[in-house]
Design an enzyme around this catalytic site. Structure first.
Site, mmCIF file in Angstrom:
data_model
loop_
_atom_site.group_PDB
_atom_site.id
_atom_site.type_symbol
_atom_site.label_atom_id
_atom_site.label_comp_id
_atom_site.label_asym_id
_atom_site.label_seq_id
_atom_site.Cartn_x
_atom_site.Cartn_y
_atom_site.Cartn_z
ATOM 1 N N SER A 1 0.874 -1.188 0.000
ATOM 2 C CA SER A 1 0.000 0.000 0.000
ATOM 3 C C SER A 1 0.902 1.226 0.000
ATOM 4 O O SER A 1 2.077 1.142 0.397
ATOM 5 C CB SER A 1 -0.860 0.005 1.274
ATOM 6 O OG SER A 1 -1.499 1.254 1.447
ATOM 7 N N TYR B 1 -1.334 -0.716 10.423
ATOM 8 C CA TYR B 1 -1.436 -0.972 8.978
ATOM 9 C C TYR B 1 -0.174 -0.485 8.255
ATOM 10 O O TYR B 1 0.392 -1.201 7.422
ATOM 11 C CB TYR B 1 -2.693 -0.275 8.453
ATOM 12 C CG TYR B 1 -3.007 -0.528 6.998
ATOM 13 C CD1 TYR B 1 -3.441 -1.781 6.566
ATOM 14 C CD2 TYR B 1 -2.908 0.487 6.051
ATOM 15 C CE1 TYR B 1 -3.756 -2.014 5.234
ATOM 16 C CE2 TYR B 1 -3.223 0.265 4.720
ATOM 17 C CZ TYR B 1 -3.643 -0.985 4.318
ATOM 18 O OH TYR B 1 -3.952 -1.204 2.991
HETATM 19 N N1 LIG Z 1 -8.829 -0.250 -1.160
HETATM 20 C C1 LIG Z 1 -7.759 0.496 -0.956
HETATM 21 O O1 LIG Z 1 -7.834 1.741 -0.964
HETATM 22 C C2 LIG Z 1 -6.414 -0.131 -0.746
HETATM 23 C C3 LIG Z 1 -5.287 0.698 -0.826
HETATM 24 C C4 LIG Z 1 -4.028 0.141 -0.646
HETATM 25 C C5 LIG Z 1 -3.884 -1.213 -0.399
HETATM 26 N N2 LIG Z 1 -4.996 -1.995 -0.313
HETATM 27 C C6 LIG Z 1 -4.768 -3.418 -0.054
HETATM 28 O O2 LIG Z 1 -5.361 -4.171 -1.086
HETATM 29 C C7 LIG Z 1 -5.719 -5.452 -0.572
HETATM 30 C C8 LIG Z 1 -7.154 -5.738 -0.949
HETATM 31 O O3 LIG Z 1 -7.962 -4.713 -0.423
HETATM 32 P P1 LIG Z 1 -9.409 -4.384 -0.998
HETATM 33 O O4 LIG Z 1 -9.527 -2.913 -1.040
HETATM 34 O O5 LIG Z 1 -9.680 -5.185 -2.192
HETATM 35 O O6 LIG Z 1 -10.272 -4.886 0.259
HETATM 36 P P2 LIG Z 1 -11.596 -5.770 0.367
HETATM 37 O O7 LIG Z 1 -12.005 -5.677 1.793
HETATM 38 O O8 LIG Z 1 -12.559 -5.388 -0.707
HETATM 39 O O9 LIG Z 1 -11.066 -7.249 0.050
HETATM 40 C C9 LIG Z 1 -10.216 -7.918 0.933
HETATM 41 C C10 LIG Z 1 -10.490 -9.407 0.835
HETATM 42 O O10 LIG Z 1 -9.551 -10.081 1.682
HETATM 43 C C11 LIG Z 1 -10.230 -11.066 2.424
HETATM 44 N N3 LIG Z 1 -9.516 -11.318 3.668
HETATM 45 C C12 LIG Z 1 -9.345 -10.445 4.697
HETATM 46 N N4 LIG Z 1 -8.646 -11.043 5.671
HETATM 47 C C13 LIG Z 1 -8.384 -12.299 5.242
HETATM 48 C C14 LIG Z 1 -7.690 -13.395 5.809
HETATM 49 N N5 LIG Z 1 -7.171 -13.337 7.037
HETATM 50 N N6 LIG Z 1 -7.578 -14.531 5.079
HETATM 51 C C15 LIG Z 1 -8.129 -14.614 3.849
HETATM 52 N N7 LIG Z 1 -8.805 -13.618 3.271
HETATM 53 C C16 LIG Z 1 -8.920 -12.472 3.961
HETATM 54 C C17 LIG Z 1 -11.630 -10.491 2.655
HETATM 55 O O11 LIG Z 1 -12.576 -11.520 2.939
HETATM 56 C C18 LIG Z 1 -11.891 -9.789 1.335
HETATM 57 O O12 LIG Z 1 -12.518 -10.654 0.398
HETATM 58 C C19 LIG Z 1 -5.446 -5.413 0.929
HETATM 59 O O13 LIG Z 1 -4.204 -6.011 1.188
HETATM 60 C C20 LIG Z 1 -5.377 -3.922 1.224
HETATM 61 O O14 LIG Z 1 -4.569 -3.646 2.333
HETATM 62 C C21 LIG Z 1 -6.250 -1.493 -0.488
#
Ligand SMILES: NC(=O)c1ccc[n+]([C@@H]2O[C@H](COP(=O)([O-])OP(=O)(O)OC[C@H]3O[C@@H](n4cnc5c(N)ncnc54)[C@H](O)[C@@H]3O)[C@@H](O)[C@H]2O)c1
Length: 253
Positions: A141, A154
């Site tokens: 991230s 985080y």
């Molecule tokens: N959305 C943003 O703005 C953003 C920005 C930077 C980084 N990220 C990173 O991107 C990745 C995905 O985020 P997203 O925005 O798609 O979120 P999201 O919440 O839409 O999806 C995350 C998925 O991970 C699964 N998950 C969570 N904990 C888990 C575990 N312990 N074991 C297995 N599955 C698990 C959840 O069930 C969900 O389906 C994450 O690592 C997040 O930190 C997101």
């Protein structure tokens, strides 16, 4: 098709960025292991891939649990006989400063966001090496690059992902393993919708988030998936140990 003949495992593929990666990789010819602890989300992704003519299977996993990650990698190997690409993408976050962060929240965030990546690498690299090599893409991230307000655990976990990515890159470069991180900015996934709905005024908070974006908009999960595809395919054959920022310029100013 950039991933024809490849087998990919994507964690957190039941929602948002992970789902977009799984769909794009399948459209590019990969057979995709869809791993998530949400059965509903994971099965929805598998259904979409199959409806488009692709090959996918759901694996229920909590990425913080060693035995479950090991079993997921074994499941992929049993199903398709190889594992070429791993996307350690599952993640979670807790909003708090370091003083406010409860120890359980610190432990859980580090367990999912950092230990989960460690476990994925630990179990996927040996079969990749046995098969001649492989590629890993870790979802870090911008919070792994700069301090983000109110996200102590985080930021620590995601900076750890960047460090681990570089370490694995140098350890396994001789065995034809490439590993890179992607660092998304604010991406309009269900994650952001969850954060917004916890705010007293979600509409105003969304507006504030959009206004802080140099491009005047958040990213889309599909835009992050295209960066993951670049790092997963041979277009990035000379790239390892890097952290690719995809944030619409958020951290450029
Ligand atoms: N959305 C943003 O703005 C953003 C920005 C930077 C980084 N990220 C990173 O991107 C990745 C995905 O985020 P997203 O925005 O798609 O979120 P999201 O919440 O839409 O999806 C995350 C998925 O991970 C699964 N998950 C969570 N904990 C888990 C575990 N312990 N074991 C297995 N599955 C698990 C959840 O069930 C969900 O389906 C994450 O690592 C997040 O930190 C997101």
């Amino acid at each position: 098709m950039k991933l024809a003949g490849k087998v990919a495992l994507v964690t957190g593929a039941g929602s948002g960025i992970g789902q977009a990666i799984a769909l794009l990789f399948a459209a590019e010819g990969a057979r995709v292991g869809v791993a998530d602890f949400s059965e509903a989300g994971g099965n929805a992704t598998v259904s979409q891939i199959r409806a488009a003519g692709g090959d996918a299977e759901f694996f229920r996993v909590d990425v913080s649990r060693s035995a479950e990650v090991n079993a997921t990698v074994d499941g992929v190997l049993q199903r398709w006989g190889q594992l070429d690409i791993l996307c350690n993408n599952a993640g979670m976050g807790v909003a708090a400063t370091v003083v406010e962060t409860a120890e359980e929240d610190w432990d859980r965030t580090l367990a999912v966001d950092l230990k989960g990546v460690f476990l994925g690498c630990k179990y996927a690299i040996p079969p990749m090496i046995a098969h001649g090599g492989g590629v890993i893409v870790n979802t870090a991230s911008v919070a792994g690059q700069v301090g983000v307000l109110n996200r102590a655990a985080y930021c620590a976990a995601k900076a750890g992902v960047v460090g681990l990515t570089k370490s694995v890159a140098v350890d396994y470069v001789g065995q034809n393993i490439r590993i890179n991180a992607i660092c998304p900015g604010t991406v309009d996934s269900p994650w952001i919708q969850k954060i917004l709905s916890a705010q007293p005024d979600p509409v105003a908070e969304r507006q504030r988030m959009v206004e802080r974006q140099p491009m005047g908009r958040m990213g889309e999960p599909a835009e992050i998936a295209r960066a993951a595809l670049y790092l997963a395919c041979d277009d990035s054959a000379f790239v390892t140990g890097t952290a690719l920022v995809i944030d619409g310029g958020l951290t450029a100013r």
